[in-house]
Design a protein around this motif. Sequence first.
Motif, PDB file in Angstrom:
ATOM      1  N   TRP A   1     -41.085 -73.514 -83.585  1.00 28.92           N
ATOM      2  CA  TRP A   1     -41.988 -74.102 -82.331  1.00 28.92           C
ATOM      3  C   TRP A   1     -43.067 -75.321 -82.592  1.00 28.92           C
ATOM      4  CZ3 TRP A   1     -46.887 -73.863 -81.096  1.00 28.92           C
ATOM      5  CH2 TRP A   1     -47.145 -74.257 -79.624  1.00 28.92           C
ATOM      6  N   GLY A   2     -43.668 -74.652 -83.682  1.00 27.62           N
ATOM      7  CA  GLY A   2     -44.570 -75.710 -84.202  1.00 27.62           C
ATOM      8  C   GLY A   2     -44.149 -77.148 -84.503  1.00 27.62           C
TER       9      GLY A   2
ATOM     10  N   SER B   1     -41.323 -78.503 -83.199  1.00 26.04           N
ATOM     11  CA  SER B   1     -41.073 -79.061 -82.043  1.00 26.04           C
ATOM     12  C   SER B   1     -42.194 -79.840 -81.133  1.00 26.04           C
ATOM     13  CB  SER B   1     -40.139 -78.166 -81.243  1.00 26.04           C
ATOM     14  OG  SER B   1     -39.006 -77.659 -82.018  1.00 26.04           O
ATOM     15  N   TRP B   2     -43.033 -78.927 -81.380  1.00 27.03           N
ATOM     16  CA  TRP B   2     -44.315 -79.297 -80.484  1.00 27.03           C
ATOM     17  C   TRP B   2     -45.001 -80.621 -81.292  1.00 27.03           C
ATOM     18  CZ3 TRP B   2     -49.413 -79.972 -82.417  1.00 27.03           C
ATOM     19  CH2 TRP B   2     -50.486 -79.874 -81.191  1.00 27.03           C
ATOM     20  N   LEU B   3     -45.036 -80.547 -82.451  1.00 31.95           N
ATOM     21  CA  LEU B   3     -45.644 -81.653 -83.285  1.00 31.95           C
ATOM     22  C   LEU B   3     -44.502 -82.848 -83.174  1.00 31.95           C
ATOM     23  CD1 LEU B   3     -47.676 -82.738 -85.269  1.00 31.95           C
ATOM     24  CD2 LEU B   3     -46.034 -82.041 -87.099  1.00 31.95           C
TER      25      LEU B   3
ATOM     26  N   VAL C   1     -42.314 -69.299 -85.496  1.00 30.54           N
ATOM     27  CA  VAL C   1     -43.579 -70.136 -84.999  1.00 30.54           C
ATOM     28  C   VAL C   1     -43.343 -71.438 -85.497  1.00 30.54           C
ATOM     29  CG1 VAL C   1     -45.913 -70.043 -85.401  1.00 30.54           C
ATOM     30  CG2 VAL C   1     -44.758 -68.013 -84.837  1.00 30.54           C
ATOM     31  N   ILE C   2     -42.953 -71.372 -86.842  1.00 30.30           N
ATOM     32  CA  ILE C   2     -42.851 -72.802 -87.555  1.00 30.30           C
ATOM     33  C   ILE C   2     -42.008 -73.724 -86.896  1.00 30.30           C
ATOM     34  CG2 ILE C   2     -41.946 -74.051 -89.583  1.00 30.30           C
ATOM     35  CD1 ILE C   2     -43.004 -71.599 -91.369  1.00 30.30           C
TER      36      ILE C   2
ATOM     37  N   TRP D   1     -37.794 -81.508 -75.398  1.00 26.42           N
ATOM     38  CA  TRP D   1     -38.252 -81.961 -76.842  1.00 26.42           C
ATOM     39  C   TRP D   1     -37.336 -82.783 -77.537  1.00 26.42           C
ATOM     40  CZ3 TRP D   1     -39.290 -75.982 -77.683  1.00 26.42           C
ATOM     41  CH2 TRP D   1     -40.707 -75.805 -77.216  1.00 26.42           C
TER      42      TRP D   1
ATOM     43  N   ALA E   1     -46.180 -75.463 -94.017  1.00 30.88           N
ATOM     44  CA  ALA E   1     -46.022 -74.235 -93.365  1.00 30.88           C
ATOM     45  C   ALA E   1     -44.935 -73.298 -94.096  1.00 30.88           C
ATOM     46  CB  ALA E   1     -45.584 -74.245 -92.102  1.00 30.88           C
TER      47      ALA E   1
ATOM     48  N   ARG F   1     -45.501 -84.509 -79.784  1.00 30.73           N
ATOM     49  CA  ARG F   1     -46.892 -84.940 -79.647  1.00 30.73           C
ATOM     50  C   ARG F   1     -46.665 -86.462 -80.373  1.00 30.73           C
ATOM     51  NH1 ARG F   1     -50.911 -83.213 -76.654  1.00 30.73           N
ATOM     52  NH2 ARG F   1     -52.419 -83.587 -78.341  1.00 30.73           N
TER      53      ARG F   1
END
Length: 250
Positions: free
Chosen positions: A156-157, A159-161, A153-154, A95, A184, A164
């Motif tokens: 992780w989200g 990092s994922w975003l 969760v925020i 990431w 969020a 992407r």
Amino acid sequence: MTTTYKSLALRGVGAGLVAGVASALVQLLVTEIPIRAALAVEEAREPAGEGHSHGGEEELVSRGAQVVGGMLGVIIVGIAAGLVFATAYALSKRWFVDRTPFSRSFALGAAVFGAVALLPWLKYPANPPAVGDPETVNHRTALYLGVVAAGLVIVWGASWLAERLRSWTQPVRVTAVLLAVVAAVAAVLLAFPAPPDTIPADMPVNVLWQFRLSSLAQLAVLYVGIGVMFGLLVDPAARRAKTPGRAAVA
């Protein structure tokens, strides 16, 4: 020297130890002041002659022993958190490929602080002794852990975003991720119920907020401190591991 997971874990333990000691010193020198003031408020509520003995029973552990035990507990938590941090650092490589090891470690430490300390503090700020109904402790703990889980969760989200949106320009990508995080966080703060306990009228406001702010500062020293110390420990090793013939996790 090869930067294996074992070496990262050892650095995590070392960073956690240093940050834990620093956080324990903040507890001793800063947080302990409002704690003692709150204990004085609690003691003043006792019937005359009973003092702080809780119903006539002698206090089993002195305040000095409680302070030392609390500091040791913070150090142990720091070591454990450092080990978990090293694992998260190793897993986060994909990431943050465009960051140096130190900046990646610092960003991860700041994110952990935001998720497990700042966000819960915004919704359920810490209360000193003499505040809080013992009957609601399980309910309060469940709410607090729920906010912590939502914060993770925020992170992780986010990092994922960010992963992407790597094809976007950096300013646009950062803006998009920040807006998503703000939305969020706002959703979490609105979704969870208000704190179940009221603040007693005899609790001085300055003592209450001195405890809350010092507790937050103590957590900042712990989690951001782990990120800083781990980054300082792993960055030179990462540079050495980039030489030909050496594999690196960092």
